[in-house]
Design an enzyme around this catalytic site. Sequence first.
Site, PDB file in Angstrom:
ATOM      1  N   ASP A   2      13.326 -39.837 -22.997  1.00  0.00           N
ATOM      2  CA  ASP A   2      14.045 -40.655 -22.012  1.00  0.00           C
ATOM      3  C   ASP A   2      14.000 -40.084 -20.590  1.00  0.00           C
ATOM      4  O   ASP A   2      12.983 -40.206 -19.916  1.00  0.00           O
ATOM      5  CB  ASP A   2      15.482 -40.878 -22.513  1.00  0.00           C
ATOM      6  CG  ASP A   2      16.219 -41.984 -21.753  1.00  0.00           C
ATOM      7  OD1 ASP A   2      15.619 -42.599 -20.855  1.00  0.00           O
ATOM      8  OD2 ASP A   2      17.404 -42.239 -22.051  1.00  0.00           O
TER       9      ASP A   2
ATOM     10  N   HIS B  44      18.793 -46.553 -27.585  1.00  0.00           N
ATOM     11  CA  HIS B  44      20.163 -46.034 -27.553  1.00  0.00           C
ATOM     12  C   HIS B  44      21.007 -46.711 -28.648  1.00  0.00           C
ATOM     13  O   HIS B  44      21.333 -46.080 -29.629  1.00  0.00           O
ATOM     14  CB  HIS B  44      20.832 -46.179 -26.180  1.00  0.00           C
ATOM     15  CG  HIS B  44      20.071 -45.515 -25.079  1.00  0.00           C
ATOM     16  ND1 HIS B  44      19.748 -44.184 -25.096  1.00  0.00           N
ATOM     17  CD2 HIS B  44      19.530 -46.027 -23.927  1.00  0.00           C
ATOM     18  CE1 HIS B  44      19.054 -43.889 -24.001  1.00  0.00           C
ATOM     19  NE2 HIS B  44      18.913 -44.992 -23.280  1.00  0.00           N
TER      20      HIS B  44
HETATM   21 ZN    ZN Z   1      15.681 -45.223 -20.736  1.00  0.00          ZN
END
Ligand code: ZN
Length: 456
Positions: A323, A272
């Site tokens: 993810d 991220h």
């Molecule tokens: Zn994750």
Amino acid sequence: MTDPTTTLWFESALLETGWARQVRLVLRSGAIVGVEHDVARAADEPANGPAVPGLPNLHSHAFQRGMAGLAEVRGPSGDSFWTWREVMYRFLERLGPDEVEAIAAQAYVEMLEAGFTRVGEFHYLHHDRDGAAFSDPAEMAARIAAAAGESGIGLTLLPVFYAHSGFGGAAATPGQARFLHDIDGFARLLEASRKAVASLPHAVVGLAPHSLRAVTPPQLTALVGLAGEGPIHIHIAEQTQEIQDCQAWSGARPVEWLLANAPVDPRWCLVHATHVSPDEISDMALSGAVVGLCPITEANLGDGLFLAPEFQQQGGRFGIGSDSNVLIDVAEELRTLEYGQRLARRTRNVMAAEPGDSTGAGLYRAALAGGGQALGVGASRLAVGEPADIVSLDRDHPVLVGRQGDALIDSWAFAGRRDVVDNVWRAGVRLVSGGRHRARDAIAARYRRTLARILA
Ligand code: ZN
């Protein structure tokens, strides 16, 4: 006796030197041992459409595929990552080893059909439903390995260390009981995980401190020691709340703190890194670490936007992860990454570095290199000595009509979906033909039975 060689012929292929026409790849024992171009197809060679290297998916929580779409109902107050996490914790209460294996196999079939040939599984669901350890600490890891083996996807397993619910060593919550280890227990998990993947071709085991919330500085140091030369992944700077909490705890922002206190180098993947300052962008780029961008999930969770063009302009490395697996699609990941930037900046082709560069093809190339680095296998390439991880596109698909070279990837990324993918080979084995995984029906049937049971 050496294994026999086989050949695959493609009308064109993205090689290291760029696009080439009429390409023959010679394979032996799952690897590419010869690359020829401008060669006519032999009578016994099927014609395949344009070929690209298979894309690494650097960040997955496979079990979350089973709750895709179940966190899209508005709650009593503002919904956020944190309210989504509550839904996720409730879902995983229902998952034992069989359920995790069934869901992971389904997710991996979908990844292969989308054009992902290796997955980085950020694996934190270690213990039984009541939080008790299994007699084999890698029971759950073995189920991930089984799902990878059944589907054929390449696996980089990232066992996750989790010990705390917040900065400064805050005690874990009851919802986190299934994730927890001390360092000694984690070392045993790591050892058992290596055994669990031993029979998978080209499997890699790295490790993952879950986040700076979940580990103390001494634990982080111990984990780096356990990692050796393997990949180290960490969730970082995904949420603004995390930035504030980290600053309150340490006076520094999460990425700033990590770069100052851990030996961050090309082994690392910072997953991220959404909320970073210009200085953090420069320092991450200099470190050689890969930033793991998960555009669909970051959009779904309302995380925010990474300063992707600024990072790219400074030579920063990045790859793509699915993810939460709320939607598994290579093209959708690439265009969501670009479209976020277009919407925020009110301009086009933001991630194309130079005039004349293709946006979609540039993103794909960056993700081949960054994703492969992050998963401990090096850039994904169609070259001698590399595993034969190959995606061929459907030459007859309407969005590819008349396209050549980088325009093929641009049209796939901006105008196509998963059905643009025709065939997928992983380590030389054709797993997907005409867009269908060879075990799709059996794996989907087990997935349906599993979901029907746990959602009843
Ligand atoms: Zn994750």
